[in-house]
Design an enzyme around this catalytic site. Structure first.
Site, mmCIF file in Angstrom:
data_model
loop_
_atom_site.group_PDB
_atom_site.id
_atom_site.type_symbol
_atom_site.label_atom_id
_atom_site.label_comp_id
_atom_site.label_asym_id
_atom_site.label_seq_id
_atom_site.Cartn_x
_atom_site.Cartn_y
_atom_site.Cartn_z
ATOM 1 C CE LYS A 57 -95.248 50.743 39.184
ATOM 2 N NZ LYS A 57 -95.261 49.156 40.051
ATOM 3 C CB VAL A 58 -93.344 57.438 39.246
ATOM 4 C CG1 VAL A 58 -91.931 57.619 39.805
ATOM 5 C CG2 VAL A 58 -93.220 57.416 37.582
ATOM 6 C CB SER A 59 -97.751 58.136 40.269
ATOM 7 O OG SER A 59 -99.402 57.484 39.597
ATOM 8 C CB THR A 109 -102.917 56.565 39.114
ATOM 9 O OG1 THR A 109 -101.120 57.130 38.234
ATOM 10 C CG2 THR A 109 -104.048 56.509 38.171
ATOM 11 C CB ALA A 110 -105.005 56.158 43.767
ATOM 12 C CG HIS A 153 -100.663 49.360 47.176
ATOM 13 N ND1 HIS A 153 -99.979 49.231 45.288
ATOM 14 C CD2 HIS A 153 -99.348 50.344 47.322
ATOM 15 C CE1 HIS A 153 -99.197 49.832 45.009
ATOM 16 N NE2 HIS A 153 -98.915 50.908 45.977
#
Length: 282
Positions: A57-59, A109-110, A153
């Site tokens: 699970k990655v950005s 992404t943030a 989150h």
């Protein structure tokens, strides 16, 4: 002879543990066994760049650097609406020009959403950007170690407990300017596993999501065991926000959001440009 478990890494956040609970605990007939490692997104991004795990699970922001070795699965990740990262400060109307801002990763992404927002909303830009684990950001802002922080989150639901104020919603800016959902976290798998295995991984992820939706109480112990925010109501809010139809299938809108983000970021010089077929699954 039983195949060795696939090495997978995802975060301990409620959306990931909710999505992978059934699969990780062997409740999906025919799904590959998983050897799970928990790691925050900045760590898994680095793992992907080094090619260390089978599934990660990655950005979405790291995809331009890893898609030669990994394929983007069309499910299992996090996109949505009204669920973007927030910029927090100690004062409600803080001016961020030239100020120090903590972010969870420069390959997130943030961070891309933050940079796209500052290009529009902060004349002259912010000052120093400091990378720190996301769970340390709110205390750092509260204690005056940094002027502001970019949070992700469950921090969306808890920042007021730190006496902080939301200065801007990165997702709101993205949705207003593009009309697209917000691409946050992706599931990727090594292309060397082969097309048949990649298809099986996608089927397994979709089945795991559906099983969690069908009986969410089953996943709750796994979710709460690993969540940093142990309040079940906060965990459920988190899951409700980040696990949605795009988790089950990216669809046309999901792929448009991913390509839109990475195309805009490439135009700003933040990521390398994507090849035409870079997001193809198999």
């Amino acid at each position: 002879m039983t195949a060795a478990p696939l090495k997978i890494a995802y975060s301990p956040c409620p959306n990931d543990t909710f999505v992978f609970d059934a699969w990780a605990h062997g409740r999906i007939p025919g799904a590959p066994a998983l050897d799970v490692t928990f790691a925050d997104i900045d760590i898994t991004n680095g793992m992907a760049e080094r090619g260390e795990f089978d599934v990660l699970k990655v950005s979405y922001a790291v995809l331009p650097w890893v898609l030669d070795e990994y394929a983007l699965l069309p499910c299992g990740g996090a996109l949505g609406r009204g669920c973007g990262p927030l910029v927090l400060g100690r004062e409600p109307d803080a001016d961020l020009r030239g100020k120090t801002v903590a972010v969870p990763s420069e390959r997130s992404t943030a961070y891309l959403l933050f940079r796209l927002w500052t290009a529009d909303a902060v004349p002259g830009g912010v000052g120093e950007v400091v990378v720190m684990p996301f769970h340390e950001i709110m205390p750092a802002v509260r204690d005056g170690k940094v002027d502001a922080g970019l949070v992700i989150h469950e921090a969306r639901f808890t920042y007021q407990q730190y006496g902080l104020h939301s200065l801007a919603d990165m997702g709101e800016h993205w949705e207003t300017t593009t009309g697209l959902p917000i691409p946050l976290g992706a599931i990727i798998a090594k292309r060397s596993l082969g097309a048949d295995t990649l298809r099986l991984l996608a089927t397994s992820a979709r089945t795991s999501v559906k099983m969690a939706w069908d009986d969410p109480d089953v996943s709750l112990p796994y979710v709460l065991e690993h969540a940093r925010e142990m309040n079940p109501s906060v965990a459920n809010q988190h899951i409700g926000l980040y696990v949605n139809e795009f988790t089950h299938d990216l669809g046309d809108a999901g792929y448009a959001a991913v390509r839109g983000l990475l195309t805009r970021a490439a135009a700003e010089g933040l990521v390398p440009p994507l090849g035409r077929d870079a997001l193809s699954f198999v």
